[in-house]
Design an enzyme around this catalytic site. Structure first.
Site, PDB file in Angstrom:
ATOM      1  N   ASN A 109     -11.508  16.243 -19.779  1.00 18.03           N
ATOM      2  CA  ASN A 109     -12.970  16.341 -19.653  1.00 18.03           C
ATOM      3  C   ASN A 109     -13.752  15.115 -20.093  1.00 18.03           C
ATOM      4  O   ASN A 109     -14.885  14.915 -19.671  1.00 18.03           O
ATOM      5  CB  ASN A 109     -13.460  17.588 -20.379  1.00 18.03           C
ATOM      6  CG  ASN A 109     -13.204  17.538 -21.872  1.00 18.03           C
ATOM      7  OD1 ASN A 109     -12.336  16.818 -22.336  1.00 18.03           O
ATOM      8  ND2 ASN A 109     -13.975  18.305 -22.629  1.00 18.03           N
ATOM      9  N   THR A 112      -3.220  14.391 -16.622  1.00 20.17           N
ATOM     10  CA  THR A 112      -2.868  13.992 -15.253  1.00 20.17           C
ATOM     11  C   THR A 112      -4.137  13.896 -14.407  1.00 20.17           C
ATOM     12  O   THR A 112      -4.378  12.897 -13.741  1.00 20.17           O
ATOM     13  CB  THR A 112      -1.873  14.988 -14.650  1.00 20.17           C
ATOM     14  OG1 THR A 112      -0.661  14.898 -15.412  1.00 20.17           O
ATOM     15  CG2 THR A 112      -1.588  14.685 -13.192  1.00 20.17           C
ATOM     16  N   GLU A 132      -7.412  17.733 -32.103  1.00 23.10           N
ATOM     17  CA  GLU A 132      -8.736  18.291 -31.801  1.00 23.10           C
ATOM     18  C   GLU A 132      -8.520  19.267 -30.661  1.00 23.10           C
ATOM     19  O   GLU A 132      -8.117  18.860 -29.565  1.00 23.10           O
ATOM     20  CB  GLU A 132      -9.708  17.181 -31.401  1.00 23.10           C
ATOM     21  CG  GLU A 132      -9.961  16.170 -32.499  1.00 23.10           C
ATOM     22  CD  GLU A 132     -10.698  16.764 -33.691  1.00 23.10           C
ATOM     23  OE1 GLU A 132     -10.827  16.063 -34.703  1.00 23.10           O
ATOM     24  OE2 GLU A 132     -11.144  17.931 -33.611  1.00 23.10           O
ATOM     25  N   CYS A 185     -15.436  20.884 -25.332  1.00 23.40           N
ATOM     26  CA  CYS A 185     -14.893  21.645 -26.463  1.00 23.40           C
ATOM     27  C   CYS A 185     -16.038  22.142 -27.327  1.00 23.40           C
ATOM     28  O   CYS A 185     -15.969  23.214 -27.924  1.00 23.40           O
ATOM     29  CB  CYS A 185     -13.971  20.764 -27.285  1.00 23.40           C
ATOM     30  SG  CYS A 185     -14.800  19.325 -27.918  1.00 23.40           S
TER      31      CYS A 185
HETATM   32  P1  NAP Z   1      -4.560  20.579 -22.047  1.00 18.96           P
HETATM   33  O1  NAP Z   1      -4.153  21.323 -20.837  1.00 18.96           O
HETATM   34  O2  NAP Z   1      -4.147  21.041 -23.362  1.00 18.96           O
HETATM   35  O3  NAP Z   1      -4.050  19.060 -21.847  1.00 18.96           O
HETATM   36  C1  NAP Z   1      -4.382  18.095 -22.810  1.00 18.96           C
HETATM   37  C2  NAP Z   1      -3.384  16.954 -22.717  1.00 18.96           C
HETATM   38  O4  NAP Z   1      -2.114  17.406 -23.160  1.00 18.96           O
HETATM   39  C3  NAP Z   1      -3.167  16.440 -21.303  1.00 18.96           C
HETATM   40  O5  NAP Z   1      -2.971  15.044 -21.341  1.00 18.96           O
HETATM   41  C4  NAP Z   1      -1.893  17.148 -20.899  1.00 18.96           C
HETATM   42  O6  NAP Z   1      -1.188  16.470 -19.883  1.00 18.96           O
HETATM   43  C5  NAP Z   1      -1.122  17.066 -22.189  1.00 18.96           C
HETATM   44  N1  NAP Z   1      -0.023  18.024 -22.302  1.00 18.96           N
HETATM   45  C6  NAP Z   1       0.166  19.178 -21.643  1.00 18.96           C
HETATM   46  N2  NAP Z   1       1.308  19.771 -22.051  1.00 18.96           N
HETATM   47  C7  NAP Z   1       1.867  18.951 -22.982  1.00 18.96           C
HETATM   48  C8  NAP Z   1       3.051  18.981 -23.779  1.00 18.96           C
HETATM   49  N3  NAP Z   1       3.918  19.980 -23.704  1.00 18.96           N
HETATM   50  N4  NAP Z   1       3.289  17.949 -24.633  1.00 18.96           N
HETATM   51  C9  NAP Z   1       2.408  16.905 -24.721  1.00 18.96           C
HETATM   52  N5  NAP Z   1       1.274  16.816 -23.990  1.00 18.96           N
HETATM   53  C10 NAP Z   1       1.014  17.829 -23.138  1.00 18.96           C
HETATM   54  O7  NAP Z   1      -6.165  20.453 -22.134  1.00 18.96           O
HETATM   55  P2  NAP Z   1      -7.175  20.025 -20.963  1.00 18.96           P
HETATM   56  O8  NAP Z   1      -7.159  21.094 -19.928  1.00 18.96           O
HETATM   57  O9  NAP Z   1      -6.917  18.625 -20.556  1.00 18.96           O
HETATM   58  O10 NAP Z   1      -8.568  20.051 -21.765  1.00 18.96           O
HETATM   59  C11 NAP Z   1      -9.234  21.289 -21.979  1.00 18.96           C
HETATM   60  C12 NAP Z   1      -8.901  21.832 -23.347  1.00 18.96           C
HETATM   61  O11 NAP Z   1      -8.972  20.795 -24.315  1.00 18.96           O
HETATM   62  C13 NAP Z   1      -9.890  22.890 -23.794  1.00 18.96           C
HETATM   63  O12 NAP Z   1      -9.231  23.891 -24.536  1.00 18.96           O
HETATM   64  C14 NAP Z   1     -10.832  22.142 -24.711  1.00 18.96           C
HETATM   65  O13 NAP Z   1     -11.451  22.976 -25.671  1.00 18.96           O
HETATM   66  C15 NAP Z   1      -9.896  21.162 -25.355  1.00 18.96           C
HETATM   67  N6  NAP Z   1     -10.643  19.990 -25.798  1.00 18.96           N
HETATM   68  C16 NAP Z   1     -10.851  19.836 -27.140  1.00 18.96           C
HETATM   69  C17 NAP Z   1     -11.594  18.751 -27.566  1.00 18.96           C
HETATM   70  C18 NAP Z   1     -11.847  18.512 -29.027  1.00 18.96           C
HETATM   71  O14 NAP Z   1     -12.234  17.373 -29.366  1.00 18.96           O
HETATM   72  N7  NAP Z   1     -11.665  19.485 -29.884  1.00 18.96           N
HETATM   73  C19 NAP Z   1     -12.120  17.844 -26.673  1.00 18.96           C
HETATM   74  C20 NAP Z   1     -11.879  18.057 -25.313  1.00 18.96           C
HETATM   75  C21 NAP Z   1     -11.132  19.148 -24.867  1.00 18.96           C
HETATM   76  P3  NAP Z   1      -1.314  17.056 -18.358  1.00 18.96           P
HETATM   77  O15 NAP Z   1      -2.709  16.854 -17.939  1.00 18.96           O
HETATM   78  O16 NAP Z   1      -0.325  16.216 -17.590  1.00 18.96           O
HETATM   79  O17 NAP Z   1      -0.919  18.496 -18.411  1.00 18.96           O
HETATM   80  O1  G3P Z   2     -15.309  18.174 -25.486  1.00 16.77           O
HETATM   81  C1  G3P Z   2     -15.223  16.915 -25.870  1.00 16.77           C
HETATM   82  C2  G3P Z   2     -16.195  16.436 -26.887  1.00 16.77           C
HETATM   83  O2  G3P Z   2     -15.864  15.104 -27.108  1.00 16.77           O
HETATM   84  C3  G3P Z   2     -17.644  16.629 -26.447  1.00 16.77           C
HETATM   85  O3  G3P Z   2     -18.432  15.564 -26.880  1.00 16.77           O
HETATM   86  O4  G3P Z   2     -20.613  14.681 -27.689  1.00 16.77           O
HETATM   87  O5  G3P Z   2     -20.492  15.990 -25.531  1.00 16.77           O
HETATM   88  O6  G3P Z   2     -20.173  17.141 -27.716  1.00 16.77           O
HETATM   89  P1  G3P Z   2     -20.014  15.847 -26.954  1.00 16.77           P
END
Ligand code: NAP
Ligand code: G3P
Length: 464
Positions: A140, A166, A236, A270
């Site tokens: 994102n 990806t 995170e 997030c």
């Molecule tokens: P995701 O599906 O967990 O993927 C995150 C990253 O992890 C991607 O690069 C993914 O690669 C990789 N990944 C997947 N499986 C893995 C494994 N087994 N080992 C190592 N890496 C692996 O998350 P997303 O869909 O990209 O993002 C949405 C989620 O992230 C939401 O839950 C959101 O709340 C959270 N998020 C949290 C924050 C924060 O700062 N707290 C910020 C942004 C997003 P692939 O794409 O190749 O699967």
């Molecule tokens: O979800 C990712 C986080 O980095 C959001 O940033 O500043 O839009 O709350 P912000």
């Protein structure tokens, strides 16, 4: 052996906008080994030189902001203006990282302060890099949430192996190339591409990885945390940020912030507001104000506009399916869908759900979509209790004019950050950013990231 490629398909146009390699474990292993081999020279390089490269990268990023924003828009469906803002924010963040790193000093601790300690014994401390940092970022914020790991890691003398999402790999590869063009040597920063489900387990436990810096879903984060060797990690993860609205709140302010916080980038943040906990006395008035703002949201396809959209197509149809499941579950259990509630493909209409109760999935699960559940509560105490029952603990907002109540709520909420009279948000990037419980481990934010990816070295001087 033929190289396997992954088509990157735009969620906006359903067209192939690029390809990335599905790297083999052998290829990934070679990149990690190169990063390990590159580390000694990189850590020995004068930090002023490392800082120069990063400043160059920030300048290049700004010069290419429009080009990169176009890629981000097409790859992750982000509104063009928001995509450009993310790129410019990242250039600022890189410069700020260098500025903070310039102030990274050590200490001199006299032993004599301790009973019996010698006057001739001093500990001199400084901070040292950890080695090879594995940076894994989500879809994102494919630029900001990558550079927020890469920049502090590099400036302190670590080398970086970067695994973008990806669906974010084109943006991530562009960003990495900017760093390399800015002077970062080959091997010091390298991108690995391929599905996390295929190469992730191999890379996170690799013997030459010295730190894992992960941002993504709680599910994947917990999976990684159960595997890593005895090395430090920074995580995170997901969130279910609550907006607590008390009876004395400025409801116009609250409604404006809640809607912006819940629906920008279709709630694919997030830190999106993912539930409202409002006391009964002001619930009707607040919900009506929220509904008016929701109806005014700009909905559309960023590929067809020059920017300014709030609600855009989700990252994929699977994401829309999940959001639709939560909406249907709430409706079947008696909630009131005040607006939205429909989807076409990966476009979900902004959805406001009133009279949500705790037996409904949308009260607890992270939609990562444009849906806002409103739970009505009898008191501030009940709002705190429901907020804390969540598995997540990223951020919360509290809306009230009473500063004592605001700090009481902030103190009692089990989250990393509480916003008083504002939407939940990570920025600006110099502020601490952390999740507790299922929302993360450790603290991001420029200074904190620098500390996380370095360690103390103590050199004790024993004078005769
Ligand atoms: P995701 O599906 O967990 O993927 C995150 C990253 O992890 C991607 O690069 C993914 O690669 C990789 N990944 C997947 N499986 C893995 C494994 N087994 N080992 C190592 N890496 C692996 O998350 P997303 O869909 O990209 O993002 C949405 C989620 O992230 C939401 O839950 C959101 O709340 C959270 N998020 C949290 C924050 C924060 O700062 N707290 C910020 C942004 C997003 P692939 O794409 O190749 O699967
Ligand atoms: O979800 C990712 C986080 O980095 C959001 O940033 O500043 O839009 O709350 P912000």
């Amino acid at each position: 052996m033929d190289t396997k490629m992954i088509d990157i398909i735009s969620p906006l146009t359903n067209e192939v906008i690029g390809q990335v390699k599905a790297m083999s474990k052998k290829e990934v292993g070679a990149i990690i080994q190169k990063a390990k081999e590159s580390w000694p020279a990189w850590r020995e390089l004068a930090s002023s030189k490392r800082m120069e490269y990063l400043y160059n990268a920030a300048d290049l990023l700004e010069e290419r902001a429009d080009e990169l924003a176009e890629i981000v828009m097409l790859e992750v469906g982000k509104d063009k203006k928001s995509a450009r803002t993310e790129v410019m924010r990242t250039a600022d963040m890189i410069r700020f990282t260098v500025d903070i790193a310039k102030g990274l000093n050590g200490t001199m601790i006299p032993a004599e302060n301790f009973p019996g300690g010698s006057k001739n014994k001093y500990a001199i401390t400084n901070r040292e890099p950890l080695g090879v940092v594995l940076a894994i970022s989500p879809f994102n914020y494919p630029v900001n949430l990558a550079a927020s790991k890469i920049a502090p890691a590099l400036v302190t003398g670590n080398t970086v192996v970067f695994k973008p999402a990806t669906q974010g790999s084109l943006s991530g590869t562009f960003l990495a190339n900017v760093f390399l063009e800015a002077g970062i040597p080959e091997g010091v920063l390298a991108v690995i591409t391929g599905k996390g489900s295929e190469i992730g387990d191999y890379v996170v436990v690799h013997k030459d990885i010295d730190f894992v810096n992960f941002t993504g879903s709680t599910e994947v984060g917990q999976h990684i945390a159960q595997q890593v060797r005895m090395i430090p990690i920074l995580m995170e993860l997901g969130g279910k940020d609550a907006a607590v609205v008390l009876e004395d709140a400025d409801l116009d302010l609250a409604a404006k912030h809640i809607v912006a916080g819940a629906f920008s980038y279709s709630g694919q943040r997030c830190t999106a507001i993912k539930r409202v906990l409002v006391v009964n006395e002001v619930a009707d008035a607040l919900v009506d104000k929220i509904r008016i703002h929701v109806m005014e949201l700009k909905v559309g396809n960023p590929a067809d506009t020059e920017g300014g959209l709030d609600v855009v197509p989700l990252i994929n149809e699977k994401a829309a399916d999940f959001v639709e499941e939560l909406i249907i579950d709430a409706k079947e259990k008696g909630a009131n869908i005040l607006c939205g509630g429909t989807r076409e493909g990966n476009m979900v209409q902004p959805t406001l759900i009133d009279h949500v109760t705790t037996d409904m999935r949308v009260a607890w699960e992270e939609p990562f979509g444009p849906v806002l559940p409103v739970l009505r509560v009898a008191s501030m105490e009940e709002a705190i209790q429901i907020a804390n029952e969540s598995e997540y603990g990223l951020q919360s907002s509290v809306f009230t004019k009473d500063v004592d109540k605001a700090f009481e709520v902030a103190r009692k909420l089990e989250v990393g950050t509480v916003q008083i009279n504002n939407k939940t948000e990570r920025g600006p990037d110099n502020l601490p950013f952390l999740g507790v419980k299922s929302s993360g481990i450790g603290v991001q934010g420029i200074m904190y990231s620098i500390e996380a990816m370095t360690r103390v070295k103590s050199t004790v001087l024993n004078l005769s």
